[in-house]
Every structure is written in structure tokens, then in C-alpha cells.
Design a protein around this motif. Structure first.
Motif, PDB file in Angstrom:
ATOM      1  N   ALA A   1      -8.523   2.723  -1.983  1.00 45.31           N
ATOM      2  CA  ALA A   1      -8.414   3.808  -0.998  1.00 45.31           C
ATOM      3  C   ALA A   1      -7.340   4.807  -1.430  1.00 45.31           C
ATOM      4  O   ALA A   1      -7.538   6.022  -1.345  1.00 45.31           O
ATOM      5  CB  ALA A   1      -8.084   3.232   0.381  1.00 45.31           C
ATOM      6  N   ASN A   2      -6.208   4.295  -1.928  1.00 43.54           N
ATOM      7  CA  ASN A   2      -5.123   5.207  -2.327  1.00 43.54           C
ATOM      8  C   ASN A   2      -5.453   6.009  -3.584  1.00 43.54           C
ATOM      9  O   ASN A   2      -4.982   7.135  -3.735  1.00 43.54           O
ATOM     10  CB  ASN A   2      -3.808   4.435  -2.490  1.00 43.54           C
TER      11      ASN A   2
ATOM     12  N   ARG B   1       0.826  -1.219   0.000  1.00 45.56           N
ATOM     13  CA  ARG B   1       0.000   0.000   0.000  1.00 45.56           C
ATOM     14  C   ARG B   1       0.855   1.263   0.000  1.00 45.56           C
ATOM     15  O   ARG B   1       0.424   2.302  -0.481  1.00 45.56           O
ATOM     16  CB  ARG B   1      -0.986  -0.040   1.170  1.00 45.56           C
TER      17      ARG B   1
ATOM     18  N   ASP C   1      -8.769  -3.378  -1.873  1.00 42.25           N
ATOM     19  CA  ASP C   1      -9.319  -2.239  -1.097  1.00 42.25           C
ATOM     20  C   ASP C   1      -8.296  -1.145  -0.785  1.00 42.25           C
ATOM     21  O   ASP C   1      -8.632   0.040  -0.815  1.00 42.25           O
ATOM     22  CB  ASP C   1     -10.098  -2.699   0.149  1.00 42.25           C
ATOM     23  N   THR C   2      -7.011  -1.514  -0.541  1.00 36.61           N
ATOM     24  CA  THR C   2      -6.022  -0.449  -0.279  1.00 36.61           C
ATOM     25  C   THR C   2      -5.711   0.325  -1.572  1.00 36.61           C
ATOM     26  O   THR C   2      -5.446   1.526  -1.535  1.00 36.61           O
ATOM     27  CB  THR C   2      -4.687  -1.006   0.275  1.00 36.61           C
ATOM     28  N   THR C   3      -5.763  -0.376  -2.700  1.00 40.78           N
ATOM     29  CA  THR C   3      -5.507   0.290  -3.990  1.00 40.78           C
ATOM     30  C   THR C   3      -6.609   1.316  -4.232  1.00 40.78           C
ATOM     31  O   THR C   3      -6.357   2.471  -4.582  1.00 40.78           O
ATOM     32  CB  THR C   3      -5.485  -0.744  -5.143  1.00 40.78           C
TER      33      THR C   3
ATOM     34  N   ARG D   1       0.454   4.177  -2.661  1.00 47.39           N
ATOM     35  CA  ARG D   1       0.277   5.580  -2.249  1.00 47.39           C
ATOM     36  C   ARG D   1       1.266   6.477  -2.991  1.00 47.39           C
ATOM     37  O   ARG D   1       0.899   7.523  -3.527  1.00 47.39           O
ATOM     38  CB  ARG D   1       0.484   5.704  -0.726  1.00 47.39           C
TER      39      ARG D   1
END
Ligand SMILES: Cc1ncc(COP(=O)(O)O)c(C=O)c1O
Length: 460
Positions: free
Chosen positions: A131-132, A103, A127-129, A107
Motif C-alpha cells: 500500500a505504501n 508501516r 500488504d502495508t508495504t 511510508r
């Protein structure tokens, strides 16, 4: 699909770590304390932990030896150059930029590439992709083929991008609004399904035609390469490294969480060709992660990653690794337990709403199954369904549930033996036989975002 024999471990065990059983009475109390949320249970109270395959791998003796010779110099450490060589050998891109995990790589890449109002297509964003992307006030769009949402479709590459949808999307938004296209392999949020080389080439052609950089989310690139070897015509006799090189030759760069297919417990990187973008990324890296030759990692971590990247390409390893996951799927399927098909690369996904048809979606059957499985046998798994992904209808305030209500059984790499997997299967089979006794749940505490980590529930 080939018949799955019992996969035999291509390793012997040199170090062991004890795991402890608890009694059902203890587990009931632990669940009560945890607000019926398995994320709140101390790992010491878990017997078999299938929460994630990320950062949970067992390292080899060769990797542990690498830790001892890791070079901890602040700048220009020997271990950085080892990693650079290992990454270039597979990915073939000009630059390697380490980061502390996947992540962080995302970011930094998105900070360098995206601006407000941009769009990023992906097969399905992890999900982290997502979110970033959203942190940069850009929009993350999933364009996977429709078969990905059909748990019974036997399409061999359900992680494929829908190329027609992609072309329409680019036409609709305009290529200037799309700084990059991404492809996640294997597709974690869609059942751990692979992407075919044919599809990768097609996506690449669309990107080239529109002058859009094409990046991979490469966490599980070796598992994806193995599926190509086994399922895609013409690659039966191609080595895994050659397949991986071919994959990356169609792109311009990649982000990687080394916690998966680099067989380590922490680490990640960005690899890419564009010199000026690499410079921009390194500037961001220095401010937030560290000097560009360590990127927030210790020299020993870099050493372990470079060795892991070599080991993960061994075909014996991959045959066992994917074989274990498919073997677990087969044990469950034989007893009629509904699972997402075909079984993916790193996890078996149970169709929880089919397992517990008496529990309505608003009483979270997937979550109820995670609680029941811990209570039954001390096994930890994760819900990928209504608690994790439901959205609120802005007008009615009611929850809109995701298409699939699943429970994911991720198998950590080189950690559990076949008997552990039999234990898991037996526990699930026993639960399946008494499934009507499992009760639905209601939420009593919920955070405003990423609620699954801290949510608390009660039985209805
Ligand atoms: C497909 C995918 N992308 C990105 C990430 C993020 O990686 P990390 O957990 O190392 O930050 C993950 C982690 O599970 C993943 O599965």
C-alpha cells in the motif's frame, strides 16, 4: 526436519491476565452482531486470540523495568541512545530513525525514495508495504521463488527471492526505475517462510552490480536467523547475533516493525547507511511523526524496544518460540488437517479449501473456517484468502481468487502455554471431524478496499 518435542517455556510467569470462556449460545449471538466477521468481535469475548503476532507479545520483567527508567526528554533522550546502541549492535548501519510502527517506517522511507512510475521488487510485499509503495504511485512487484506457492514443497527457504526473475526484471525496467529492492524476512504473506543467507547474498550481489540500494523488511529477523542456524549448512555453530549481523551486512538499510521481533506492543524504526537519505527521512519524520530522537514514541517505548532486541536473540527463547509454532502444526498434521508446509516461524497456515473441499472458492471456505472456529471454541484466527485478496476481473466483474486459500493461526510471543495450544488443536480436530456441516458464506456488505476489516457476511 528434526522431530519436534514438546517445547518447554524458558520463562516462569510473574503476572497473569484472565481470559474468559463464553458459551456457544453467546458466541452465536456475538457472531450474528459481528456480521460473521471476527474483526468485529470485542477482544473480551475471545478465549484464545491468534489473530496476529504483531504487538501482542508479553514483555519481560526487564522490559517493564525499562519503562520506569525511560527518558521522556523531547530531544536527545537517553533512551534514544540506548536504542541506537542496541540497533547498531545488530544491524550495523550508521543511522537509526524511530517511527511509531512498521508501516510508518515504510511510508517515510518510500516517500523519501520513490516517485511515480518506479518499481519495487520484494519476495512478497506485506500488504502495508504494498500500500505504501502504491501511495507513491510506484509498482510493487513480488518475485518470490515458485515453491512459495506450492503448499506441499518442502524447500527449507520458501521465502527466497527468485534471483533469475529479479535480474530479468531489472533488465526489463532498467535500474534507474528501481530505487530499491526489498526482502521480507520471514515472508509473512507467504506462510512465514525464511530467506537463506545464500539467497540474501545473491540478491545483494545483483543489487550492487546494478547500483540499486538493498533494504530488508526486518520484522522477524531473529526468527529468520534461527531458521538459518537450523537449516543452512555451515551455520550450525554460529550464534544468532552473528547470523543477524551477517544478514544485514549484505544490505544498505532496513525497516522494522518492533511489534514482532523486538517483543513490544508498539514501535518501529528505519536503520540505514546513506547520510543524505537519512537527512531527508528525518525531515519527513519531523513533519509527521516527531523529532528524530523519538519518532512518535515515548522514551519508555524506546527503552522497551532496546531491551526486547537483546532478549529476542537468546537461543532458548527462539527455540521455544519456533518450537511452539511447529508443535501446534504437528498436532494438526497428525490428525490429517491440511497445513502449509513446512510450518513457518510465527504462524501455522491451514489450507482452508482442502479442509472444507465442499465449499467452493466463491463461498469463501477460509472465512467460513474462521467463523466456525470462533463458534466452536472462542478462538480467533484470520483468513488469508478470497475475502482478503480476491481481485475483480475488469471485463466480467467476477472475482479472481488468490492461489492459496488459507487461515492463519499466529502465535503471540510468550503469551500462551502449551495447554492453550492443545486447546486450539483439539477445537480444530473436532471441527475437522464434522467439517461437512460447515456452510459457505456470501458477502452482504463490502468496502471498496481492504474489505476484510469491515466486510459483513451471511451463511449461504
Ligand atoms: C512483514 C511485515 N511488514 C510490515 C508490517 C507492518 O508493521 P506494523 O503493523 O507495525 O505497521 C508487518 C505487520 O504485520 C509485517 O508482517
Amino acid at each position: 526436519m528434526p522431530e519436534i518435542k514438546m517445547p518447554v517455556e524458558p520463562f516462569k510467569i510473574k503476572v497473569v491476565e484472565s481470559i474468559k470462556k463464553t458459551t456457544q449460545k453467546e458466541r452465536k449471538e456475538i457472531l450474528h452482531q459481528a456480521g460473521l466477521n471476527v474483526f468485529n468481535i470485542p477482544a473480551d469475548k475471545i478465549y484464545i486470540d491468534l489473530l496476529t503476532d504483531s504487538g501482542t507479545s508479553a514483555m519481560s520483567d526487564n522490559q517493564w523495568a525499562g519503562l520506569m527508567v525511560g527518558d521522556e526528554s523531547y530531544a536527545g533522550a537517553r533512551s534514544y541512545f540506548h536504542l541506537e546502541e542496541a540497533v547498531k549492535n545488530i544491524f550495523g548501519y550508521a543511522h537509526l530513525i524511530p517511527a511509531h510502527q512498521g508501516r510508518a517506517a515504510e511510508r517515510i522511507l518510500f516517500q523519501a525514495m520513490l516517485k511515480k512510475g518506479d518499481f519495487v521488487p520484494n519476495n512478497i510485499h506485506f500488504d502495508t508495504t504494498r500500500a505504501n509503495v502504491e501511495i507513491q504511485e510506484a509498482e510493487a512487484t513480488d518475485l518470490v521463488i515458485d515453491e512459495a506457492y506450492d503448499p506441499y514443497s518442502k524447500h527449507p527457504f520458501k521465502g527466497n527471492m527468485d534471483v533469475e526473475k529479479l535480474e530479468k526484471f531489472i533488465l526489463g525496467k532498467g535500474p534507474k526505475k528501481i530505487p530499491l529492492v526489498m526482502l521480507t524476512m520471514t515472508n509473512n504473506s507467504g506462510g512465514g517462510q525464511p530467506v537463506s543467507l545464500e539467497n540474501i547474498e545473491e540478491v545483494s550481489q545483483v543489487c550492487r552490480k546494478n547500483n540499486i540500494p538493498f533494504f530488508f523488511d526486518a520484522c522477524r529477523f531473529a526468527e529468520n536467523s534461527y531458521f538459518i542456524k537450523k537449516r543452512e549448512k555451515g551455520f550450525e555453530n554460529t550464534s544468532i547475533i552473528e547470523i543477524a549481523r551477517k544478514i544485514f551486512s549484505f544490505g544498505d538499510g532496513a525497516t522494522m516493525s518492533a511489534k514482532k521481533d523486538a517483543l513490544v506492543n508498539i514501535g518501529g524504526f528505519i536503520s540505514l547507511n546513506d547520510d543524505s537519505l537519512a537527512r531527508k527521512i528525518k525531515d519527513i519524520l519531523i513533519a509527521g511523526e516527531g523529532f528524530p530522537t523519538y519518532g512518535g514514541l515515548a522514551g519508555r517505548d524506546l527503552e522497551a524496544i532496546s531491551r526486547g532486541l537483546e532478549e529476542v536473540l537468546e537461543e532458548d527463547y527462539l527455540e521455544h518460540r519456533i518450537g511452539q509454532v511447529h508443535y501446534l502444526g504437528k498436532l494438526l498434521e497428525e490428525e490429517g488437517i491440511p497445513v502449509y508446509k513446512p510450518v513457518g516461524g510465527h504462524a501455522v497456515y491451514i489450507l482452508a479449501d482442502k479442509f472444507l473441499p465442499h465449499i467452493p472458492r466463491h463461498q469463501y471456505p477460509g472465512w467460513a473456517l474462521t467463523v466456525a472456529l470462533y463458534k466452536e471454541a472462542g478462538i480467533r484466527v484470520v483468513e488469508i484468502g478470497g475475502v482478503m485478496f480476491a481481485e475483480k476481473d475488469e471485463e466480467t466483474g467476477e472475482e479472481i481468487f488468490p492461489k492459496l486459500e488459507m487461515v492463519r493461526l499466529s502465535v503471540p510471543r510468550r503469551v500462551y502455554t502449551i495447554s492453550h495450544l492443545h486447546y486450539v488443536a483439539e477445537a480444530l480436530i473436532s471441527l475437522y471431524k464434522k467439517r461437512e456441516k460447515i456452510k459457505g458464506l456470501k458477502i452482504i456488505y463490502s468496502a471498496p478496499y481492504l474489505r476484510h476489516f469491515t466486510v459483513r457476511l451471511e451463511e449461504v
